[in-house]
Design a protein around this motif. Sequence first.
Motif, PDB file in Angstrom:
ATOM      1  N   VAL A 152       0.834  -1.201   0.000  1.00 28.89           N
ATOM      2  CA  VAL A 152       0.000   0.000   0.000  1.00 28.89           C
ATOM      3  C   VAL A 152       0.871   1.255   0.000  1.00 28.89           C
ATOM      4  CG1 VAL A 152      -1.730   1.289   1.271  1.00 28.89           C
ATOM      5  CG2 VAL A 152      -1.901  -1.173   1.110  1.00 28.89           C
ATOM      6  N   THR A 153       1.941   1.225   0.804  1.00 28.05           N
ATOM      7  CA  THR A 153       2.841   2.382   0.827  1.00 28.05           C
ATOM      8  C   THR A 153       3.385   2.666  -0.560  1.00 28.05           C
ATOM      9  OG1 THR A 153       3.481   1.719   3.038  1.00 28.05           O
ATOM     10  CG2 THR A 153       4.845   3.362   1.978  1.00 28.05           C
ATOM     11  N   THR A 154       3.864   1.605  -1.213  1.00 28.89           N
ATOM     12  CA  THR A 154       4.477   1.825  -2.520  1.00 28.89           C
ATOM     13  C   THR A 154       3.461   2.339  -3.521  1.00 28.89           C
ATOM     14  OG1 THR A 154       5.805  -0.081  -1.995  1.00 28.89           O
ATOM     15  CG2 THR A 154       5.960   0.750  -4.227  1.00 28.89           C
ATOM     16  N   LEU A 155       2.248   1.811  -3.474  1.00 29.59           N
ATOM     17  CA  LEU A 155       1.275   2.249  -4.473  1.00 29.59           C
ATOM     18  C   LEU A 155       0.761   3.646  -4.187  1.00 29.59           C
ATOM     19  CD1 LEU A 155      -0.804  -0.973  -5.117  1.00 29.59           C
ATOM     20  CD2 LEU A 155       0.817   0.132  -6.627  1.00 29.59           C
ATOM     21  N   ASN A 156       0.624   3.978  -2.906  1.00 31.05           N
ATOM     22  CA  ASN A 156      -0.117   5.187  -2.574  1.00 31.05           C
ATOM     23  C   ASN A 156       0.705   6.383  -2.166  1.00 31.05           C
ATOM     24  OD1 ASN A 156      -2.684   4.692  -3.162  1.00 31.05           O
ATOM     25  ND2 ASN A 156      -3.398   4.370  -1.081  1.00 31.05           N
ATOM     26  N   LYS A 157       1.898   6.173  -1.686  1.00 36.69           N
ATOM     27  CA  LYS A 157       2.586   7.293  -1.065  1.00 36.69           C
ATOM     28  C   LYS A 157       3.816   7.750  -1.829  1.00 36.69           C
ATOM     29  CE  LYS A 157       2.241   8.157   3.150  1.00 36.69           C
ATOM     30  NZ  LYS A 157       2.337   8.265   4.611  1.00 36.69           N
ATOM     31  N   ARG A 158       3.869   7.452  -3.112  1.00 37.55           N
ATOM     32  CA  ARG A 158       5.042   7.862  -3.878  1.00 37.55           C
ATOM     33  C   ARG A 158       5.096   9.384  -4.030  1.00 37.55           C
ATOM     34  NH1 ARG A 158       3.639   5.088  -8.877  1.00 37.55           N
ATOM     35  NH2 ARG A 158       1.802   4.360  -7.749  1.00 37.55           N
ATOM     36  N   ALA A 159       6.314   9.895  -4.112  1.00 38.86           N
ATOM     37  CA  ALA A 159       6.486  11.336  -4.299  1.00 38.86           C
ATOM     38  C   ALA A 159       6.004  11.731  -5.689  1.00 38.86           C
ATOM     39  CB  ALA A 159       7.953  11.704  -4.139  1.00 38.86           C
ATOM     40  N   LYS A 160       5.825  13.024  -5.889  1.00 36.27           N
ATOM     41  CA  LYS A 160       5.399  13.518  -7.209  1.00 36.27           C
ATOM     42  C   LYS A 160       6.401  13.095  -8.276  1.00 36.27           C
ATOM     43  CE  LYS A 160       2.266  17.324  -6.948  1.00 36.27           C
ATOM     44  NZ  LYS A 160       2.244  17.699  -5.525  1.00 36.27           N
ATOM     45  N   GLY A 161       5.886  12.563  -9.369  1.00 36.70           N
ATOM     46  CA  GLY A 161       6.774  12.189 -10.463  1.00 36.70           C
ATOM     47  C   GLY A 161       7.342  10.798 -10.355  1.00 36.70           C
ATOM     48  N   MET A 162       7.131  10.137  -9.213  1.00 41.80           N
ATOM     49  CA  MET A 162       7.690   8.793  -9.044  1.00 41.80           C
ATOM     50  C   MET A 162       6.727   7.783  -9.645  1.00 41.80           C
ATOM     51  SD  MET A 162      10.119   6.881  -7.919  1.00 41.80           S
ATOM     52  CE  MET A 162      11.177   7.302  -6.539  1.00 41.80           C
ATOM     53  N   SER A 163       6.813   7.630 -10.965  1.00 44.68           N
ATOM     54  CA  SER A 163       5.924   6.648 -11.595  1.00 44.68           C
ATOM     55  C   SER A 163       6.478   5.250 -11.309  1.00 44.68           C
ATOM     56  CB  SER A 163       5.862   6.881 -13.100  1.00 44.68           C
ATOM     57  OG  SER A 163       7.137   6.663 -13.647  1.00 44.68           O
ATOM     58  N   LEU A 164       5.668   4.247 -11.613  1.00 39.80           N
ATOM     59  CA  LEU A 164       6.101   2.886 -11.281  1.00 39.80           C
ATOM     60  C   LEU A 164       7.406   2.537 -11.974  1.00 39.80           C
ATOM     61  CD1 LEU A 164       2.808   0.805 -11.284  1.00 39.80           C
ATOM     62  CD2 LEU A 164       4.201   1.455  -9.340  1.00 39.80           C
ATOM     63  N   MET A 165       7.579   3.049 -13.210  1.00 42.28           N
ATOM     64  CA  MET A 165       8.788   2.711 -13.951  1.00 42.28           C
ATOM     65  C   MET A 165       9.977   3.581 -13.549  1.00 42.28           C
ATOM     66  SD  MET A 165       8.793   0.128 -15.723  1.00 42.28           S
ATOM     67  CE  MET A 165       7.543  -1.083 -15.385  1.00 42.28           C
ATOM     68  N   ARG A 166       9.787   4.422 -12.539  1.00 47.60           N
ATOM     69  CA  ARG A 166      10.928   5.148 -11.992  1.00 47.60           C
ATOM     70  C   ARG A 166      11.293   4.649 -10.602  1.00 47.60           C
ATOM     71  NH1 ARG A 166       9.447  11.392 -13.411  1.00 47.60           N
ATOM     72  NH2 ARG A 166      10.183  11.413 -15.566  1.00 47.60           N
ATOM     73  N   LEU A 167      10.603   3.606 -10.140  1.00 47.52           N
ATOM     74  CA  LEU A 167      10.924   3.071  -8.821  1.00 47.52           C
ATOM     75  C   LEU A 167      12.279   2.370  -8.877  1.00 47.52           C
ATOM     76  CD1 LEU A 167       7.639   1.364  -7.608  1.00 47.52           C
ATOM     77  CD2 LEU A 167       8.735   3.350  -6.622  1.00 47.52           C
ATOM     78  N   PRO A 168      13.084   2.527  -7.834  1.00 42.83           N
ATOM     79  CA  PRO A 168      14.320   1.739  -7.783  1.00 42.83           C
ATOM     80  C   PRO A 168      13.996   0.249  -7.781  1.00 42.83           C
ATOM     81  CG  PRO A 168      14.324   3.442  -6.108  1.00 42.83           C
ATOM     82  CD  PRO A 168      12.959   3.443  -6.702  1.00 42.83           C
ATOM     83  N   LEU A 169      14.923  -0.530  -8.343  1.00 44.01           N
ATOM     84  CA  LEU A 169      14.669  -1.958  -8.505  1.00 44.01           C
ATOM     85  C   LEU A 169      14.338  -2.646  -7.190  1.00 44.01           C
ATOM     86  CD1 LEU A 169      14.725  -3.964 -10.833  1.00 44.01           C
ATOM     87  CD2 LEU A 169      16.990  -4.613 -10.088  1.00 44.01           C
ATOM     88  N   VAL A 170      15.030  -2.253  -6.123  1.00 39.86           N
ATOM     89  CA  VAL A 170      14.841  -2.975  -4.865  1.00 39.86           C
ATOM     90  C   VAL A 170      13.418  -2.782  -4.346  1.00 39.86           C
ATOM     91  CG1 VAL A 170      15.819  -1.124  -3.466  1.00 39.86           C
ATOM     92  CG2 VAL A 170      15.831  -3.417  -2.593  1.00 39.86           C
ATOM     93  N   VAL A 171      12.817  -1.616  -4.613  1.00 43.23           N
ATOM     94  CA  VAL A 171      11.435  -1.397  -4.185  1.00 43.23           C
ATOM     95  C   VAL A 171      10.505  -2.325  -4.955  1.00 43.23           C
ATOM     96  CG1 VAL A 171       9.603   0.294  -4.002  1.00 43.23           C
ATOM     97  CG2 VAL A 171      11.930   0.968  -3.538  1.00 43.23           C
ATOM     98  N   TRP A 172      10.740  -2.415  -6.246  1.00 45.90           N
ATOM     99  CA  TRP A 172       9.972  -3.374  -7.054  1.00 45.90           C
ATOM    100  C   TRP A 172      10.081  -4.771  -6.476  1.00 45.90           C
ATOM    101  CZ3 TRP A 172       6.436  -3.879 -10.674  1.00 45.90           C
ATOM    102  CH2 TRP A 172       6.147  -2.796 -11.496  1.00 45.90           C
ATOM    103  N   MET A 173      11.306  -5.160  -6.203  1.00 41.40           N
ATOM    104  CA  MET A 173      11.546  -6.539  -5.791  1.00 41.40           C
ATOM    105  C   MET A 173      10.879  -6.839  -4.453  1.00 41.40           C
ATOM    106  SD  MET A 173      13.469  -8.044  -8.050  1.00 41.40           S
ATOM    107  CE  MET A 173      14.906  -7.972  -9.089  1.00 41.40           C
ATOM    108  N   VAL A 174      11.005  -5.898  -3.489  1.00 36.40           N
ATOM    109  CA  VAL A 174      10.391  -6.140  -2.186  1.00 36.40           C
ATOM    110  C   VAL A 174       8.880  -6.296  -2.357  1.00 36.40           C
ATOM    111  CG1 VAL A 174       9.915  -5.144   0.068  1.00 36.40           C
ATOM    112  CG2 VAL A 174      12.178  -4.990  -0.876  1.00 36.40           C
TER     113      VAL A 174
END
Lengths: 221, 201, 565
Positions: C190-212
């Motif tokens: 939920v944190t990753t989907l909902n609380k990203r900073a402005k401009g942080m699209s899914l394809m700009r997430l660091p790999l480790v966040v994706w992996m977790v």
Amino acid sequence: MNIFPESISQIGSEMDKLFWIITAVVGIATVITLFLFIYPIVTRKRNKTKEEMYMVGNSHGKRKWIYIGMILLFLGDMYILLKEHPIWESVEQTLPDPDFKIAIIGKQWMWNIIYPGPDGKLYTDDDIMAYNELHVPVNKVVHMDIKALDVVHSVFLPQARFKQDALPGRTITRWIKLNKTGEYDISCAEICGTGHSIMRGTMYVEDFNTWKKTMANIYKK
Amino acid sequence: MNTKQLLKPTMKDIPQGRLGMWLLIAGEFVIFGGLMVSYLLYRMRYEQWAEMASHTNVILGAINTFVLLTSSYFVVKAHQAAQRKDSKKITMYISLTILCALIFLVVKITEYSQKLHHGFTFSGKELAASGKAIESSYWGFYFLMTGLHATHVVVGAIVLFIVMQGARKGKNYHRIEIAGLYWHMVDLIWIFLFPLLYIAH
Amino acid sequence: MDTHKKHGFWHRYFFSLDHKDIGFQYLLTAMFMAAFGGFFVYVFRYNLAFGPNDIPLYGDLAAKQYNQLVTNHGAIMIFWVGMPILLAVIGNFLIPIMIGTDDMAFPTLNKISYWVFLLSCFVLLAGFMMPTGAFGGGWTMYPPLSVSDFGYNNPNTTFWTNFFTGNTFFLLAVALEFISMLMGGINFVVTTLNKRAKGMSLMRLPLVVWMVNIANLLFMFSVGPLIAGAFMLLMDILVGTGFFDAYRGGDPILWQHLFWFFGHPEVYVLLLPSIGAVGEIISTFSRKPLFGYKMVILMVIIAAILSLVVWAHHQFVSGIDPGAANIFSLLTIIISIPFAGMVLSYLGTLWKGNIRFETPMLWALGMLATFTFFGGFTGLHLGSNVFDIYAHDTYFVIAHFHYTLFPTVFLGGFAAFYYWFPKFSGRMMNKTLGLIHFWGTFIFFNSIFIPLFWLGLQGQHRRIYNYSAWNDLLMQPEHIMARQIATVSLIFLLLFQFVFLFNFFYSIKKGKKASKNPWEANTLEWQTDSPPPHGNFDPYPVVQRWPYDYNHPEKELDYCPQSEI
């Protein structure tokens, strides 16, 4: 120093060969990967332009080496599967006609071995039970009914490259055909409680005449 | 402080409470799914289990189904009231829901005592003694699945009660919806369990 | 709020809702449990090499205790060390600062999940004080062994005597741990989907966040059947139901299916966060963008989905349908391909890089090498159902999964630790000690498990207290020698961990002060202070680019933070 203990069955030798086939496939993959590992480390101090270094790999064309690597591994995988499938089929999915039948029943912490009585049939009144001693004739197809009384055990014959879990409540029939006489191990490969490490039997592979004499002795008792 | 609030990352489309609850529900369904698949595998293997299933009390089960469906209706009503921020209506509907939950549990206890009385116990010693060893494990599934579900009913009722206290004080109206979602899940699981355990012979 | 608020000890370690503090609590608890896991392995490996008598620091070891130590070593290292370090610590500490937000979506839930986790640790350890002793039936808990002395099988027991047994406590501890990780997992996603900073699209997430997050979703969708199974097993023990009792219609194999349906994805739940952290580190210290970022994510998703349908490769000889075994063998071997894509992407990242050999980079390369060459490739041997007939339940399997899990949990975990230590403590770790720790761990880890591969091929089977019954097969001088090499290496491996402990406590107090961005990395966490203040960012960053713009041709520096235009 040998890698495997001696093999006493045709299937066992084929399995050993399969091990080396897989190891060869893996070995080729290792050599390629190792090169990809070491080369950039060795050349890390050479001068490179920013254009050279900014490799993003965002199109299929730029990723072609990765695809080639994956395809090579896929071919290796398929080769392994092709080589192993016939062995699996003959070990697990076919049941050649038996020359002799026995039942092995795992129990904490021993192997009960049931031989058919003089009538040659298993599960009749004249069956004979022995503990931890399995006598089988060489070069004959032996069927084994594998069961357990209390907990899960696993019949493991290391030299025959044979393993099968023994489960309470069901009977699993598997076969072996051994081509070398001698004394070999029966281990229990599945943890079965405190005495797991003393649960060992001995398998005596004997030529047909000796085996007949042994069986006659067993019947006398 | 104000500038900081303004710059705070904005919420995305789905409110996070609802998103979290959806994930929890997905997790719960996998747990119950594991149980149901195991049950079905055994059920298909043993024909004797159909006879055992006929010993379940379909009438009491049907009453419970009706009670739970009604309670779901009240939860929907409470949600509508929450959207209007109508504390009184929320209290009324949630109380009715909790009442339904209590009825459900009373019926459940009646059923259990009947079963235990007839010798359908956890370990099935009586059944095993009468030569019906295989049938006895049907009751293991019966008690485990309905019991686990009843635990969820209790938890759901407690959650609804806590949420209702908040709504009475006029705050956290959005929690009604989230607790309601959970309640619907409890309801839905029962809709699966009822035919599996009671009806299918 | 804008200044770093100093909290008291109690507040910080017991009641704080801050994700960084909770992450630190998880870390300390996991290190505490790792001490137990490490001590257990020392005791039983010592027994295997030098006999059960007079083990230093322990005394005499009996067969029953041996089983208990083996069982609890496995469970602790996977559930109480691997899971908290790789999911909870990495997730808690990194997700909020990497996506540019102040805290988790549900801070209270986060705190509760830690407390449940801590409770599960105590429940597990309490199992050792039960009158029947701790649980000793293997960490896979196969019934009927795990119920054989209790419940229906023992008419002399009551509910409460069944309750106060190692078996019940072990199961309860595992169940509590899963519940804790489920709560944490919901929070992370939920944190990753909902609380990203402005401009942080899914394809700009660091790999480790994706992996977790992929790991968490995989965990949530695979653990359900095992929780259901745990309830069934618990009822078998406590009230004598017959779910796994063959004589009352139950089926012991059902447990194996439920367990391994979770058990195989579990390996990837551990692997993914670790390999994600390694990806970050390799990209940073090669000064190159992560090669094929999108493809890596896609490959990992494919591998995660495939991992849900390969579970029966743990059961090739357990009596399942041999025809089905062919399909499971095929799928298992196929799963090597997405991982090959991933590893090759990482190697593509190294290619032509200006590699900097900082401590985290060494750990990351060590992880990638051991995982690929030994862990991954011996997976092909075991995925082949024919060879698995022989190798199943031997030390070959043991060496294989230690070569996947040890690099994942420890080499990858230490890589992440050395990399992010400046961020969470504000100080640098000592590099010399870090290098000593790395080489000690790396060399002795390999010299433990390479002999075990050989012993496994010799037919040495698992969980055996001593091999004296197999005199001809397994007690020849070379076997004894191999066991002793493994044990001595293990003792050295454990001793080298004290270097780490010293380095950790020394650096956290007296280390060199770290700047904001000591590694010159791009991701958002390096744009805030070290350690980040309460609330993490001020002002919140606006994300302009993806996280891997190293050596971008249009930029002067060789790195370009995500928040830079």
